[in-house]
Scaffold this active site. Structure first.
Site, PDB file in Angstrom:
ATOM      1  N   VAL A  11       0.837  -1.211   0.000  1.00 49.06           N
ATOM      2  CA  VAL A  11       0.000   0.000   0.000  1.00 49.06           C
ATOM      3  C   VAL A  11       0.870   1.259   0.000  1.00 49.06           C
ATOM      4  O   VAL A  11       0.671   2.173  -0.808  1.00 49.06           O
ATOM      5  CB  VAL A  11      -0.944  -0.003   1.232  1.00 49.06           C
ATOM      6  CG1 VAL A  11      -1.569   1.361   1.462  1.00 49.06           C
ATOM      7  CG2 VAL A  11      -2.040  -1.040   1.022  1.00 49.06           C
ATOM      8  N   ASP A  30      10.860   3.617   5.552  1.00 47.63           N
ATOM      9  CA  ASP A  30      10.596   2.248   6.012  1.00 47.63           C
ATOM     10  C   ASP A  30      11.726   1.822   6.942  1.00 47.63           C
ATOM     11  O   ASP A  30      12.876   2.246   6.777  1.00 47.63           O
ATOM     12  CB  ASP A  30      10.507   1.301   4.805  1.00 47.63           C
ATOM     13  CG  ASP A  30       9.688   0.058   5.110  1.00 47.63           C
ATOM     14  OD1 ASP A  30       8.559  -0.047   4.589  1.00 47.63           O
ATOM     15  OD2 ASP A  30      10.166  -0.800   5.883  1.00 47.63           O
ATOM     16  N   LYS A  35      14.926  -2.956   1.860  1.00 46.14           N
ATOM     17  CA  LYS A  35      13.863  -2.470   0.978  1.00 46.14           C
ATOM     18  C   LYS A  35      14.177  -1.057   0.490  1.00 46.14           C
ATOM     19  O   LYS A  35      14.046  -0.737  -0.686  1.00 46.14           O
ATOM     20  CB  LYS A  35      12.535  -2.486   1.756  1.00 46.14           C
ATOM     21  CG  LYS A  35      11.310  -2.332   0.892  1.00 46.14           C
ATOM     22  CD  LYS A  35      10.026  -2.469   1.685  1.00 46.14           C
ATOM     23  CE  LYS A  35       9.549  -3.893   1.794  1.00 46.14           C
ATOM     24  NZ  LYS A  35       8.214  -4.036   2.393  1.00 46.14           N
ATOM     25  N   GLU A 150      -7.620   2.506   2.570  1.00 43.88           N
ATOM     26  CA  GLU A 150      -7.175   2.239   1.199  1.00 43.88           C
ATOM     27  C   GLU A 150      -8.037   1.143   0.572  1.00 43.88           C
ATOM     28  O   GLU A 150      -8.267   0.116   1.183  1.00 43.88           O
ATOM     29  CB  GLU A 150      -5.702   1.797   1.232  1.00 43.88           C
ATOM     30  CG  GLU A 150      -5.126   1.497  -0.110  1.00 43.88           C
ATOM     31  CD  GLU A 150      -5.303   2.670  -1.089  1.00 43.88           C
ATOM     32  OE1 GLU A 150      -4.757   3.743  -0.815  1.00 43.88           O
ATOM     33  OE2 GLU A 150      -6.018   2.518  -2.100  1.00 43.88           O
ATOM     34  N   PHE A 151      -8.478   1.400  -0.667  1.00 44.25           N
ATOM     35  CA  PHE A 151      -9.331   0.406  -1.341  1.00 44.25           C
ATOM     36  C   PHE A 151      -8.650  -0.218  -2.560  1.00 44.25           C
ATOM     37  O   PHE A 151      -9.311  -0.877  -3.356  1.00 44.25           O
ATOM     38  CB  PHE A 151     -10.657   1.052  -1.755  1.00 44.25           C
ATOM     39  CG  PHE A 151     -11.503   1.477  -0.581  1.00 44.25           C
ATOM     40  CD1 PHE A 151     -12.139   0.524   0.209  1.00 44.25           C
ATOM     41  CD2 PHE A 151     -11.646   2.811  -0.246  1.00 44.25           C
ATOM     42  CE1 PHE A 151     -12.906   0.906   1.304  1.00 44.25           C
ATOM     43  CE2 PHE A 151     -12.408   3.203   0.852  1.00 44.25           C
ATOM     44  CZ  PHE A 151     -13.040   2.246   1.631  1.00 44.25           C
ATOM     45  N   ARG A 153      -6.566  -2.676  -5.048  1.00 48.50           N
ATOM     46  CA  ARG A 153      -6.479  -4.141  -5.128  1.00 48.50           C
ATOM     47  C   ARG A 153      -5.100  -4.506  -5.659  1.00 48.50           C
ATOM     48  O   ARG A 153      -4.661  -3.939  -6.667  1.00 48.50           O
ATOM     49  CB  ARG A 153      -7.533  -4.676  -6.102  1.00 48.50           C
ATOM     50  CG  ARG A 153      -8.963  -4.396  -5.664  1.00 48.50           C
ATOM     51  CD  ARG A 153      -9.919  -4.510  -6.833  1.00 48.50           C
ATOM     52  NE  ARG A 153      -9.622  -3.532  -7.870  1.00 48.50           N
ATOM     53  CZ  ARG A 153     -10.243  -3.460  -9.049  1.00 48.50           C
ATOM     54  NH1 ARG A 153     -11.192  -4.326  -9.339  1.00 48.50           N
ATOM     55  NH2 ARG A 153      -9.927  -2.541  -9.935  1.00 48.50           N
ATOM     56  N   LEU A 252     -18.814 -13.182  -6.889  1.00 51.65           N
ATOM     57  CA  LEU A 252     -19.658 -14.363  -6.724  1.00 51.65           C
ATOM     58  C   LEU A 252     -19.036 -15.554  -7.446  1.00 51.65           C
ATOM     59  O   LEU A 252     -19.750 -16.417  -7.944  1.00 51.65           O
ATOM     60  CB  LEU A 252     -21.073 -14.096  -7.253  1.00 51.65           C
ATOM     61  CG  LEU A 252     -21.998 -13.302  -6.332  1.00 51.65           C
ATOM     62  CD1 LEU A 252     -23.366 -13.111  -6.974  1.00 51.65           C
ATOM     63  CD2 LEU A 252     -22.168 -13.977  -4.966  1.00 51.65           C
ATOM     64  N   CYS A 262      -5.356  -9.153   3.133  1.00 49.69           N
ATOM     65  CA  CYS A 262      -6.472  -8.318   3.591  1.00 49.69           C
ATOM     66  C   CYS A 262      -7.657  -9.127   4.111  1.00 49.69           C
ATOM     67  O   CYS A 262      -7.949  -9.094   5.300  1.00 49.69           O
ATOM     68  CB  CYS A 262      -6.926  -7.395   2.471  1.00 49.69           C
ATOM     69  SG  CYS A 262      -5.724  -6.115   2.144  1.00 49.69           S
ATOM     70  N   LYS A 322      -3.836 -14.229  -5.813  1.00 51.03           N
ATOM     71  CA  LYS A 322      -4.730 -13.797  -6.889  1.00 51.03           C
ATOM     72  C   LYS A 322      -3.866 -13.443  -8.096  1.00 51.03           C
ATOM     73  O   LYS A 322      -2.637 -13.279  -7.948  1.00 51.03           O
ATOM     74  CB  LYS A 322      -5.581 -12.602  -6.450  1.00 51.03           C
ATOM     75  CG  LYS A 322      -4.751 -11.357  -6.154  1.00 51.03           C
ATOM     76  CD  LYS A 322      -5.585 -10.245  -5.601  1.00 51.03           C
ATOM     77  CE  LYS A 322      -6.289  -9.480  -6.681  1.00 51.03           C
ATOM     78  NZ  LYS A 322      -6.816  -8.195  -6.222  1.00 51.03           N
TER      79      LYS A 322
HETATM   80  P1  NAD Z   1       3.279  -4.705   3.804  1.00 49.68           P
HETATM   81  O1  NAD Z   1       3.668  -5.746   4.774  1.00 49.68           O
HETATM   82  O2  NAD Z   1       3.458  -4.962   2.345  1.00 49.68           O
HETATM   83  O3  NAD Z   1       4.044  -3.348   4.147  1.00 49.68           O
HETATM   84  C1  NAD Z   1       4.179  -2.818   5.435  1.00 49.68           C
HETATM   85  C2  NAD Z   1       5.491  -2.039   5.467  1.00 49.68           C
HETATM   86  O4  NAD Z   1       5.569  -1.312   6.680  1.00 49.68           O
HETATM   87  C3  NAD Z   1       6.724  -2.943   5.412  1.00 49.68           C
HETATM   88  O5  NAD Z   1       7.572  -2.519   4.368  1.00 49.68           O
HETATM   89  C4  NAD Z   1       7.377  -2.748   6.779  1.00 49.68           C
HETATM   90  O6  NAD Z   1       8.780  -2.853   6.744  1.00 49.68           O
HETATM   91  C5  NAD Z   1       6.924  -1.341   7.112  1.00 49.68           C
HETATM   92  N1  NAD Z   1       6.947  -0.991   8.533  1.00 49.68           N
HETATM   93  C6  NAD Z   1       6.454  -1.697   9.569  1.00 49.68           C
HETATM   94  N2  NAD Z   1       6.640  -1.015  10.727  1.00 49.68           N
HETATM   95  C7  NAD Z   1       7.255   0.146  10.396  1.00 49.68           C
HETATM   96  C8  NAD Z   1       7.708   1.275  11.143  1.00 49.68           C
HETATM   97  N3  NAD Z   1       7.498   1.361  12.462  1.00 49.68           N
HETATM   98  N4  NAD Z   1       8.313   2.281  10.490  1.00 49.68           N
HETATM   99  C9  NAD Z   1       8.499   2.210   9.150  1.00 49.68           C
HETATM  100  N5  NAD Z   1       8.084   1.181   8.401  1.00 49.68           N
HETATM  101  C10 NAD Z   1       7.467   0.164   9.009  1.00 49.68           C
HETATM  102  O7  NAD Z   1       1.734  -4.385   4.106  1.00 49.68           O
HETATM  103  P2  NAD Z   1       0.668  -3.799   3.080  1.00 49.68           P
HETATM  104  O8  NAD Z   1       0.103  -4.914   2.265  1.00 49.68           O
HETATM  105  O9  NAD Z   1       1.218  -2.596   2.407  1.00 49.68           O
HETATM  106  O10 NAD Z   1      -0.477  -3.362   4.095  1.00 49.68           O
HETATM  107  C11 NAD Z   1      -0.318  -2.215   4.914  1.00 49.68           C
HETATM  108  C12 NAD Z   1      -1.674  -1.875   5.510  1.00 49.68           C
HETATM  109  O11 NAD Z   1      -2.592  -1.564   4.460  1.00 49.68           O
HETATM  110  C13 NAD Z   1      -2.311  -3.015   6.290  1.00 49.68           C
HETATM  111  O12 NAD Z   1      -3.038  -2.476   7.352  1.00 49.68           O
HETATM  112  C14 NAD Z   1      -3.260  -3.640   5.278  1.00 49.68           C
HETATM  113  O13 NAD Z   1      -4.336  -4.291   5.891  1.00 49.68           O
HETATM  114  C15 NAD Z   1      -3.732  -2.412   4.526  1.00 49.68           C
HETATM  115  N6  NAD Z   1      -4.204  -2.673   3.171  1.00 49.68           N
HETATM  116  C16 NAD Z   1      -3.534  -3.558   2.386  1.00 49.68           C
HETATM  117  C17 NAD Z   1      -3.975  -3.759   1.080  1.00 49.68           C
HETATM  118  C18 NAD Z   1      -3.277  -4.759   0.194  1.00 49.68           C
HETATM  119  O14 NAD Z   1      -3.844  -5.093  -0.866  1.00 49.68           O
HETATM  120  N7  NAD Z   1      -2.084  -5.233   0.526  1.00 49.68           N
HETATM  121  C19 NAD Z   1      -5.083  -3.053   0.588  1.00 49.68           C
HETATM  122  C20 NAD Z   1      -5.717  -2.146   1.423  1.00 49.68           C
HETATM  123  C21 NAD Z   1      -5.264  -1.953   2.717  1.00 49.68           C
END
Ligand code: NAD
Length: 468
Positions: A11, A30, A35, A150-151, A153, A252, A262, A322
């Site tokens: 995200v 990060d 990374k 965030e929405f 996909r 569906l 998620c 997916k």
């Molecule tokens: P992710 O694991 O891909 O990324 C999270 C990042 O945060 C990692 O790079 C990690 O190193 C970093 N991080 C963690 N703690 C940190 C800190 N204290 N300081 C700096 N960086 C830090 O996760 P994601 O898939 O991007 O999801 C993030 C959030 O968004 C979650 O809450 C998830 O539910 C939500 N979300 C995800 C999606 C999706 O499709 N992946 C869609 C909508 C919402």
């Protein structure tokens, strides 16, 4: 505007690229140094269509930079997005430690008047916690906290972010809501809805959306079970339901079920939020149970086709949770692989993008370089992830290299009539199975073809696979 994004994952990184694309000066921060080094070289740490191009464009122009040091990343930002992970705890609740750490970082290094944007998916009430943390850590700091779920996909994240259907802002402050409208103004020109609400409503709406989409998938999978028993076709049932605009056709599709970072965790977290608030939302537990059953149902079909699994070679097409992503977190395909391995099967997988991450998660998994190599000498093939390229497979060639022509279609990708014509034993999801007439239902399959000779696959002897 100067914007910092804490957390450059699926995200956060897409958020960085999108905000840079619409004209902001963006810093991605990060705690993962590897990374950040990768990103500084213009490389994306995961596959997402269109992302690398945007990253290179904006790192090249200097409008997007990446940092590890909080002080450098936060001191200039007027808006700070928090998009850190919120993984599940053992009891299903969201682990919010990273969100709290991000709040502390803003308290330490943020500038006065900063707007802190909760982008991660979090339980209702989290923004209050973030605000309390900021106030306790640095009482003199003026700030606002807003929720902006965030929405996007995975697989179409860049396009979703640049062309959103809605932007949701939960805020208790007019100033902060106005700042967020300025942040997103270039996207609002495309007819996207800007929805302003209170913070708890925004936080809860995100969980409600994911829970409802999961519910639709599990509803389709429950229907699939009934259709298989009744001799009906779940795809047609879903089409008929979907023709009613009150229902809609999306989500569906019966199959292996949902996975990823998620739906499973958000479903569990939402159930926990409800429980904490004193409401028993057991419907959500049922949605999760039906989802687990979907994988078990595929294992049952493989068993039905092959009898004992010990020593049998099973090919899996698609390993990502997916299509369009290399993300294998909570992928149903890997869940299936684990269950097959537990029963002694040899599992070989192919995925256009997710091979490496699947192998990292499941070292016992054998990887193939293409679908035909995966199918080579297999007793059974399971279609797990509906990548477009699988729709264009040369099924005749696939049949030739398989030891037994058995396909379990976990995503209803193939046309049953074609499978019948090609002589496959075919187990779709929620549609009648095709068991060739000259074969007993529980037999081992294979055998001479119409000409009385064994197919090349039957004669194939280079792989050490069992012949039942
Ligand atoms: P992710 O694991 O891909 O990324 C999270 C990042 O945060 C990692 O790079 C990690 O190193 C970093 N991080 C963690 N703690 C940190 C800190 N204290 N300081 C700096 N960086 C830090 O996760 P994601 O898939 O991007 O999801 C993030 C959030 O968004 C979650 O809450 C998830 O539910 C939500 N979300 C995800 C999606 C999706 O499709 N992946 C869609 C909508 C919402």
């Amino acid at each position: 505007m100067n914007i910092t994004v804490i957390g450059t994952g699926h995200v956060g990184l897409v958020t960085c690229a999108t905000l840079a694309e619409i004209g902001h000066r963006v810093v991605g921060m990060d705690c993962d140094e590897d990374k950040i080094s990768l990103l500084e070289r213009g490389e994306a740490p995961f596959y997402e269509p269109g992302l690398t191009d945007l990253l290179r464009k904006h790192t090249g122009s200097g409008s997007l930079r990446f940092m590890v040091r909080e002080a450098d990343a936060l001191s200039e930002a007027t808006v700070v997005f928090v998009s850190v992970g919120t993984p599940p705890l053992a009891n299903g609740e969201a682990n919010l430690l990273a969100v709290e750490k991000a709040a502390r970082s803003v308290a330490s290094y943020g500038r006065d008047g900063v707007v802190v944007v909760e982008k991660s998916t979090v339980p209702a009430g989290t923004a209050d916690r973030v605000a309390l943390t900021l106030a306790r850590e640095r009482p003199a700091l003026r700030f606002d906290v807003v929720s902006n779920p965030e929405f996007l996909r995975e697989g179409s994240a860049v396009s979703d972010s640049l062309h959103p259907d809605r932007i949701l802002i939960g805020s208790a402050s007019k100033r902060a809501a106005d700042v967020m409208r300025r942040v997103y103004r270039p996207l609002l020109r495309n007819g996207c809805r800007f929805i302003e609400t209170d913070i708890a409503t925004a936080e809860l709406a995100k969980h409600a959306c994911n829970a409802f989409l999961s519910l639709k998938i599990s509803f389709a999978n429950a229907l699939a079970n009934i259709c298989e028993r009744a001799g009906a076709d779940v795809v047609s049932v879903a089409d008929i339901m979907g023709a009613d605009p009150r229902i809609g056709r999306a989500f569906l599709d019966a199959g292996l079920g949902f996975g990823g970072y998620c739906f499973p965790k958000d479903l569990a977290a939402f159930e926990r939020v409800a429980a904490r608030l004193g409401y028993d939302f057991s419907l959500l537990n049922e949605v999760a149970r039906i989802n687990e059953q979907a994988v078990e149902s595929v294992v049952g079909k493989v068993r039905d086709a092959l009898w004992n699994l010990e020593g049998k070679r099973v090919a899996l097409l698609g390993l990502a949770f997916k299509p369009g992503t290399d993300d294998t977190r909570l992928s149903p395909a890997l869940d299936l692989a684990r269950r097959l391995l537990d029963e002694g099967a040899l599992v070989v997988g192919y995925d256009p993008q997710a091979g490496a991450s699947a192998r990292a998660e499941l070292p016992q998994l054998e990887l193939a370089g293409d679908p035909y190599e995966a199918a080579w000498g297999a007793h059974c093939l399971v279609l797990c992830t509906e990548w477009e390229e699988f729709r264009a497979l040369d099924l005749r060639a696939l049949r030739e290299v398989m030891l037994y022509p058995v396909i379990v279609d976990g995503r209803n990708v193939f046309d049953p009539e074609t499978m019948r014509e090609l002589g496959f034993t075919y187990y779709p999801t929620g549609r009648p199975a095709i068991i060739p007439r000259n074969r007993k239902r529980l037999g081992p399959g294979g055998g001479p073809n119409e000409n009385g000779s064994l197919s090349p696959a039957r004669r194939f002897s280079r792989v050490g696979v069992a012949r039942a």
